[in-house]
Design a protein around this motif. Sequence first.
Motif, PDB file in Angstrom:
ATOM      1  N   TRP A 117       0.683  -1.241  -0.278  1.00 51.29           N
ATOM      2  CA  TRP A 117      -0.021  -0.439  -0.612  1.00 51.29           C
ATOM      3  C   TRP A 117       0.570   1.092   0.001  1.00 51.29           C
ATOM      4  N   ASP A 145      -2.669  -4.920  -1.340  1.00 54.87           N
ATOM      5  CA  ASP A 145      -3.287  -4.048  -1.264  1.00 54.87           C
ATOM      6  C   ASP A 145      -4.428  -3.833  -2.114  1.00 54.87           C
ATOM      7  N   ASP A 146      -4.638  -3.300  -2.116  1.00 56.73           N
ATOM      8  CA  ASP A 146      -6.358  -2.528  -3.185  1.00 56.73           C
ATOM      9  C   ASP A 146      -5.941  -1.849  -4.179  1.00 56.73           C
ATOM     10  N   ARG A 157     -15.608   8.450   0.682  1.00 52.98           N
ATOM     11  CA  ARG A 157     -14.414   8.424   0.055  1.00 52.98           C
ATOM     12  C   ARG A 157     -15.097   7.782  -1.659  1.00 52.98           C
ATOM     13  N   ASN A 167     -13.838   0.711   3.825  1.00 55.43           N
ATOM     14  CA  ASN A 167     -13.223   1.998   4.232  1.00 55.43           C
ATOM     15  C   ASN A 167     -14.737   3.680   4.459  1.00 55.43           C
ATOM     16  N   CYS A 177      -9.558  -4.519   9.484  1.00 55.61           N
ATOM     17  CA  CYS A 177      -8.475  -3.573   8.969  1.00 55.61           C
ATOM     18  C   CYS A 177      -9.958  -2.272   8.704  1.00 55.61           C
ATOM     19  N   GLY A 218      -9.851   1.579   7.541  1.00 46.96           N
ATOM     20  CA  GLY A 218      -9.320   2.751   7.404  1.00 46.96           C
ATOM     21  C   GLY A 218      -8.623   3.060   8.572  1.00 46.96           C
ATOM     22  N   GLY A 219      -7.401   2.116   8.458  1.00 50.45           N
ATOM     23  CA  GLY A 219      -6.937   1.750   9.809  1.00 50.45           C
ATOM     24  C   GLY A 219      -7.390   1.265  10.780  1.00 50.45           C
ATOM     25  N   TRP A 262      -5.719  -4.136  11.656  1.00 52.64           N
ATOM     26  CA  TRP A 262      -4.291  -3.301  11.568  1.00 52.64           C
ATOM     27  C   TRP A 262      -4.975  -1.831  12.443  1.00 52.64           C
ATOM     28  N   ASP A 308      -3.518   3.923  10.499  1.00 50.65           N
ATOM     29  CA  ASP A 308      -2.734   3.842   8.894  1.00 50.65           C
ATOM     30  C   ASP A 308      -1.881   5.284   9.342  1.00 50.65           C
ATOM     31  N   GLU A 330       6.191  -2.408   4.875  1.00 50.76           N
ATOM     32  CA  GLU A 330       4.972  -1.550   3.900  1.00 50.76           C
ATOM     33  C   GLU A 330       5.725  -0.487   3.306  1.00 50.76           C
TER      34      GLU A 330
HETATM   35  C1  DGJ Z   1      -7.667   2.169   3.872  1.00 50.12           C
HETATM   36  C2  DGJ Z   1      -6.448   0.660   5.354  1.00 50.12           C
HETATM   37  O1  DGJ Z   1      -5.813   1.127   6.617  1.00 50.12           O
HETATM   38  C3  DGJ Z   1      -4.617   0.941   4.458  1.00 50.12           C
HETATM   39  O2  DGJ Z   1      -4.050   0.191   4.602  1.00 50.12           O
HETATM   40  C4  DGJ Z   1      -5.228   0.343   2.410  1.00 50.12           C
HETATM   41  O3  DGJ Z   1      -5.200  -0.695   2.841  1.00 50.12           O
HETATM   42  C5  DGJ Z   1      -6.322   0.909   2.528  1.00 50.12           C
HETATM   43  N1  DGJ Z   1      -7.629   0.975   3.253  1.00 50.12           N
HETATM   44  C6  DGJ Z   1      -6.950   0.886   0.883  1.00 50.12           C
HETATM   45  O4  DGJ Z   1      -7.537   1.128   0.147  1.00 50.12           O
END
Ligand code: DGJ
Length: 734
Positions: free
Chosen positions: A341, A371-372, A448, A485, A531, A533-534, A550, A553, A609
């Motif tokens: 990421w 990742d994404d 988002r 997210n 996870c 958004g962190g 997680w 972020d 990371e």
């Molecule tokens: C939020 C996550 O916390 C990040 O580590 C990452 O995966 C992004 N989303 C990806 O969109």
Amino acid sequence: MSIACYENLSENIVKSFKLDTKNTSYVIGVVDEEQFLGHMYYGARLNDYHLAHILRINEAPFVPTKNNRDRGSFLDSFPMEYPAHGLGDYREDCIRIETKTGNMGLSMNYISHKITSGKPALAGLPATFGTEDECSSLEILCEDSHTGLQAALLYTVFEDVDIITRSVRVINAGKDTVYLTKVFSACLDMDNKDFEAISLHGSWARERCIQKTPVGHGKFSVESTRGKSSHQDHPFMAIQTKGTTQECGEVYAMNFVYSGNFKAMVQNDQFDQIRMVMGIHPDGFKWKLNPGSEFQAPEVVMVYSDEGLGKMTRTFHDFYRNHLIRGEYKDKKRPILINNWEATYFDFNTEKLIAIAKQASELGIEMLVMDDGWFGNRCDDNRALGDWIVNEEKISGGLKYLVDEVNKLGMKFGIWFEPEMISPDSDLYRAHPDWAIAIPGRVGTRSRNQYVLDLSRRDVLDYTYESIAKILRSANIEYVKWDMNRELTDLGSAVLPTDQMGELYHRYVLGVYELQDRMMKEFPYLLVENCSGGGARFDPGMLYYSPQIWSSDDTDAVERLRIQEGTALIYPLSAMGAHVSDCPNHTVGRVTPFETRGYVALAGTFGYELDVTKIPAEDRAMIPEQVAMYHKYNDLVREGDYYRIASYSENNYYDCYGVVSKDKKEALFTFVQVINRANYHSRRIFLKGLDPEKRYAIEGEEGTYTGDVLMKAGYLIQNPWGDFKGRLIHLTEA
Ligand code: DGJ
């Protein structure tokens, strides 16, 4: 048996229940002819059960049947075990309904109980577990005689680990449909001891900062109505006696095993009595209960410590490691991962990923996480959520090819999903606009640039599961990062009947749990990292489905000291997702030594990371050493007892914490000097948790010290030159 029932304790106490753990007792009384349920005691273990005086039941005018003229005084002052709404207890209530006539009042009085070994599962919900040898349960059935509504209060006592859990099942045993508009899971009434509240507040990239607030008269609450446990507040609350430290003072803590809307509150009333409650947030909650149907409220985990916050923390850690976290990786060292990421964001392809994996494998990193950005038309975060089809323009050769190539390098492969979402710009949305949570006719609030899937719908849930399972079946994928997210807004479902729309928030959370449960069952070997958004869903509910989450972020080593301190207040280090990232840090722009970033990440699951092909050569050269440290210390970090020595968020200069093995033969302390100060001596730190009698050697140093010298007289850290400098102090029995 750790649960006992005593009959006819005194004139007005019909029955009492005493729940004992090794070091705590919890006592409930059934009072008066009407069988009110009173809270008599929670605290350090008692030898005796004669606590009738505590309920002040004979203090005029508080005996309800004898002084009905002033029944209100009784209801508004009696320490209730499960207070209900609207009949005279004006403190925060735990249960509220709406009847067909629009009335809300009720009273939950004892009708029966049963005591059993073990702990029943909670239908559809994550919950702690234990064998028949490890725990026993008390279920008290209460009823509101007017409506026939019943509440089964479940208490489970984990004797050896000093934990009592609570939950509530509401049953409509009446003849009419009622709407449950509030149902909390736990309540603690007691006299004030000059308490202060501890809560964890935050924001995106700033999760779980510890906050202490004096409990004045009135109410202090932490809560989320965001549809998830949130970055902002945390489903945890403790009250502690003033001046409580890591070692001394009394602490009463509650933690909610739930990932949706919650409320935790402490109230100090007119008589200086405390009420502390926790449960699903009543805002936006309305559950239809037809005659004969039930509602299961989630669980609250309670800890009492009279040895300060440190004991509370270690109790939670042990409990969650053994009675909440499950699966293949529960007690295992996790593979060191590298996540792309912060390395590439959306700008990657097979070639780039293989280049990162190749370099990483040579340095000892064990897993690549993609990742994404690997699916549909996902070239940025504005589109394609829901289109879980591999983008072969980026992932040329296909997913299986990429995974196989990574496997050939001796590395595992992991993948990112955000299954709960739908982008307006996606094939899925174009085909099924009604699958998004939305209010008909109202333009939905985007966050988002995405909407949330209506997981209360069976068709949406099944489709979502299949679309991710198909990917997981298609290649040797051994890890999933499950992201989420955004918050929930515009609560509306295209299929829920009008009078059940108030069920959507909770049904959504149940849908998330069902998805993760199905994934665990079909792919039991997967390592799952939740996870949001962190760290917006770092809660015990999610820990039931994934052994790690997680944390944030924000990967800056200094910010992480604070975030990880707050997280570790409750959750074991084995659960705390922590990575070394590149500098200047992408969230705060700070530059810290690579070495210190490694020390700080070692307190969690540990990984990288960053683009390992692009970082400075001297940083890259340090990776094999960090990898070796991880392998050397991780068993201790994952399984040891955690001790907080100094808090950078309190002293503004330095942080220090450690883990000590259960047999006290080994310990690892981490010291980080955040800001250097001129003209100071070496820093003396007082280690904790060691065996005072044992003699310890410190890695890299001459000589040995006894545990009591290191704890009482202290250990000297020579003042390191500069800011953001770290040190590991590794002790082994000499
Ligand atoms: C939020 C996550 O916390 C990040 O580590 C990452 O995966 C992004 N989303 C990806 O969109």
